[in-house]
Design a protein around this motif. Structure first.
Motif, PDB file in Angstrom:
ATOM      1  N   ALA A  36       0.828  -1.207   0.000  1.00 41.76           N
ATOM      2  CA  ALA A  36       0.000   0.000   0.000  1.00 41.76           C
ATOM      3  C   ALA A  36       0.868   1.265   0.000  1.00 41.76           C
ATOM      4  O   ALA A  36       0.595   2.217  -0.743  1.00 41.76           O
ATOM      5  CB  ALA A  36      -0.935  -0.003   1.213  1.00 41.76           C
ATOM      6  N   VAL A  37       1.914   1.271   0.806  1.00 41.57           N
ATOM      7  CA  VAL A  37       2.813   2.431   0.863  1.00 41.57           C
ATOM      8  C   VAL A  37       3.482   2.637  -0.491  1.00 41.57           C
ATOM      9  O   VAL A  37       3.579   3.766  -0.990  1.00 41.57           O
ATOM     10  CB  VAL A  37       3.869   2.262   1.986  1.00 41.57           C
ATOM     11  CG1 VAL A  37       4.985   3.282   1.861  1.00 41.57           C
ATOM     12  CG2 VAL A  37       3.203   2.355   3.351  1.00 41.57           C
ATOM     13  N   PHE A  38       3.929   1.545  -1.122  1.00 43.94           N
ATOM     14  CA  PHE A  38       4.553   1.635  -2.438  1.00 43.94           C
ATOM     15  C   PHE A  38       3.578   2.243  -3.454  1.00 43.94           C
ATOM     16  O   PHE A  38       3.932   3.155  -4.205  1.00 43.94           O
ATOM     17  CB  PHE A  38       5.002   0.249  -2.896  1.00 43.94           C
ATOM     18  CG  PHE A  38       5.552   0.232  -4.295  1.00 43.94           C
ATOM     19  CD1 PHE A  38       6.837   0.671  -4.558  1.00 43.94           C
ATOM     20  CD2 PHE A  38       4.779  -0.227  -5.349  1.00 43.94           C
ATOM     21  CE1 PHE A  38       7.345   0.657  -5.851  1.00 43.94           C
ATOM     22  CE2 PHE A  38       5.279  -0.242  -6.639  1.00 43.94           C
ATOM     23  CZ  PHE A  38       6.564   0.198  -6.884  1.00 43.94           C
ATOM     24  N   GLN A  39       2.341   1.767  -3.448  1.00 41.11           N
ATOM     25  CA  GLN A  39       1.352   2.279  -4.400  1.00 41.11           C
ATOM     26  C   GLN A  39       1.046   3.757  -4.151  1.00 41.11           C
ATOM     27  O   GLN A  39       0.866   4.528  -5.088  1.00 41.11           O
ATOM     28  CB  GLN A  39       0.089   1.427  -4.348  1.00 41.11           C
ATOM     29  CG  GLN A  39       0.307   0.054  -4.936  1.00 41.11           C
ATOM     30  CD  GLN A  39      -0.882  -0.871  -4.781  1.00 41.11           C
ATOM     31  OE1 GLN A  39      -1.760  -0.641  -3.956  1.00 41.11           O
ATOM     32  NE2 GLN A  39      -0.903  -1.920  -5.559  1.00 41.11           N
ATOM     33  N   GLN A  40       1.008   4.174  -2.880  1.00 44.63           N
ATOM     34  CA  GLN A  40       0.786   5.585  -2.562  1.00 44.63           C
ATOM     35  C   GLN A  40       1.946   6.442  -3.059  1.00 44.63           C
ATOM     36  O   GLN A  40       1.731   7.538  -3.593  1.00 44.63           O
ATOM     37  CB  GLN A  40       0.610   5.771  -1.057  1.00 44.63           C
ATOM     38  CG  GLN A  40      -0.683   5.224  -0.529  1.00 44.63           C
ATOM     39  CD  GLN A  40      -0.719   5.166   0.992  1.00 44.63           C
ATOM     40  OE1 GLN A  40       0.281   5.451   1.653  1.00 44.63           O
ATOM     41  NE2 GLN A  40      -1.855   4.785   1.549  1.00 44.63           N
ATOM     42  N   GLU A  41       3.151   5.948  -2.911  1.00 46.89           N
ATOM     43  CA  GLU A  41       4.318   6.698  -3.382  1.00 46.89           C
ATOM     44  C   GLU A  41       4.303   6.837  -4.907  1.00 46.89           C
ATOM     45  O   GLU A  41       4.643   7.885  -5.449  1.00 46.89           O
ATOM     46  CB  GLU A  41       5.605   6.026  -2.915  1.00 46.89           C
ATOM     47  CG  GLU A  41       5.836   6.168  -1.423  1.00 46.89           C
ATOM     48  CD  GLU A  41       7.031   5.368  -0.920  1.00 46.89           C
ATOM     49  OE1 GLU A  41       7.697   4.679  -1.725  1.00 46.89           O
ATOM     50  OE2 GLU A  41       7.289   5.437   0.289  1.00 46.89           O
ATOM     51  N   ILE A  42       3.907   5.767  -5.584  1.00 46.41           N
ATOM     52  CA  ILE A  42       3.802   5.828  -7.048  1.00 46.41           C
ATOM     53  C   ILE A  42       2.747   6.862  -7.452  1.00 46.41           C
ATOM     54  O   ILE A  42       2.972   7.669  -8.368  1.00 46.41           O
ATOM     55  CB  ILE A  42       3.438   4.435  -7.634  1.00 46.41           C
ATOM     56  CG1 ILE A  42       4.602   3.465  -7.463  1.00 46.41           C
ATOM     57  CG2 ILE A  42       3.017   4.536  -9.094  1.00 46.41           C
ATOM     58  CD1 ILE A  42       5.827   3.799  -8.276  1.00 46.41           C
ATOM     59  N   ARG A  44       1.752   9.509  -5.790  1.00 43.85           N
ATOM     60  CA  ARG A  44       2.298  10.855  -5.532  1.00 43.85           C
ATOM     61  C   ARG A  44       3.294  11.260  -6.617  1.00 43.85           C
ATOM     62  O   ARG A  44       3.308  12.405  -7.066  1.00 43.85           O
ATOM     63  CB  ARG A  44       2.959  10.908  -4.161  1.00 43.85           C
ATOM     64  CG  ARG A  44       2.009  11.293  -3.050  1.00 43.85           C
ATOM     65  CD  ARG A  44       2.777  11.613  -1.793  1.00 43.85           C
ATOM     66  NE  ARG A  44       3.450  10.429  -1.300  1.00 43.85           N
ATOM     67  CZ  ARG A  44       3.001   9.636  -0.324  1.00 43.85           C
ATOM     68  NH1 ARG A  44       1.905   9.924   0.279  1.00 43.85           N
ATOM     69  NH2 ARG A  44       3.648   8.576   0.057  1.00 43.85           N
ATOM     70  N   ALA A  45       4.114  10.310  -7.030  1.00 49.66           N
ATOM     71  CA  ALA A  45       5.091  10.600  -8.086  1.00 49.66           C
ATOM     72  C   ALA A  45       4.383  10.936  -9.386  1.00 49.66           C
ATOM     73  O   ALA A  45       4.789  11.856 -10.104  1.00 49.66           O
ATOM     74  CB  ALA A  45       6.028   9.410  -8.277  1.00 49.66           C
ATOM     75  N   GLU A  46       3.323  10.194  -9.693  1.00 50.47           N
ATOM     76  CA  GLU A  46       2.558  10.464 -10.921  1.00 50.47           C
ATOM     77  C   GLU A  46       1.982  11.876 -10.902  1.00 50.47           C
ATOM     78  O   GLU A  46       1.998  12.579 -11.898  1.00 50.47           O
ATOM     79  CB  GLU A  46       1.420   9.446 -11.082  1.00 50.47           C
ATOM     80  CG  GLU A  46       1.875   8.073 -11.482  1.00 50.47           C
ATOM     81  CD  GLU A  46       2.302   7.998 -12.933  1.00 50.47           C
ATOM     82  OE1 GLU A  46       1.919   8.856 -13.751  1.00 50.47           O
ATOM     83  OE2 GLU A  46       3.044   7.055 -13.255  1.00 50.47           O
ATOM     84  N   VAL A  47       1.468  12.302  -9.760  1.00 53.61           N
ATOM     85  CA  VAL A  47       0.920  13.655  -9.649  1.00 53.61           C
ATOM     86  C   VAL A  47       2.016  14.674  -9.921  1.00 53.61           C
ATOM     87  O   VAL A  47       1.826  15.640 -10.663  1.00 53.61           O
ATOM     88  CB  VAL A  47       0.292  13.875  -8.248  1.00 53.61           C
ATOM     89  CG1 VAL A  47      -0.021  15.350  -8.030  1.00 53.61           C
ATOM     90  CG2 VAL A  47      -0.963  13.036  -8.094  1.00 53.61           C
ATOM     91  N   GLY A  48       3.180  14.467  -9.339  1.00 52.63           N
ATOM     92  CA  GLY A  48       4.294  15.395  -9.537  1.00 52.63           C
ATOM     93  C   GLY A  48       4.758  15.465 -10.977  1.00 52.63           C
ATOM     94  O   GLY A  48       5.076  16.539 -11.487  1.00 52.63           O
ATOM     95  N   VAL A  49       4.760  14.338 -11.641  1.00 45.51           N
ATOM     96  CA  VAL A  49       5.228  14.281 -13.033  1.00 45.51           C
ATOM     97  C   VAL A  49       4.262  14.991 -13.970  1.00 45.51           C
ATOM     98  O   VAL A  49       4.666  15.601 -14.949  1.00 45.51           O
ATOM     99  CB  VAL A  49       5.416  12.803 -13.466  1.00 45.51           C
ATOM    100  CG1 VAL A  49       5.589  12.686 -14.965  1.00 45.51           C
ATOM    101  CG2 VAL A  49       6.598  12.201 -12.744  1.00 45.51           C
TER     102      VAL A  49
END
Length: 89
Positions: A36-42, A44-49
């Protein structure tokens, strides 16, 4: 903690085994929390990109599409690794 050791009076408290601990750590199955933490980080990264996408709806569509693509790739990798571990001698 996967491994710890300590140098006491010039000698290691345990026999060195960091390489084995790393191998065990890499081959173990992730917990639900770690996944779940990994998916949340992904996400967040997608939003930033994709900050340059003009509207919030378009940005959300891009993020969801990216998350689905990542999830499919992740499932394939996990399945392949799981199968390899089951069939290895």
């Amino acid at each position: 903690m996967l491994y710890d050791n300590e140098l006491v009076d010039g000698a290691w408290r345990r026999r060195p085994a960091a390489d084995k601990a790393v191998a065990r750590g890499r081959s173990r199955t992730w917990t639900a929390r770690e996944t779940a933490v990994f998916q949340q980080e992904i996400a967040r990264a997608e939003v930033g990109v994709h900050r340059d996408v003009p509207s919030e709806d378009e940005r959300l569509a891009v993020v969801i599409d990216g998350a689905q693509h990542t999830r499919r790739r992740w499932r394939r990798l996990v399945t392949a690794r799981h199968d390899a571990l089951r069939t290895s001698p």
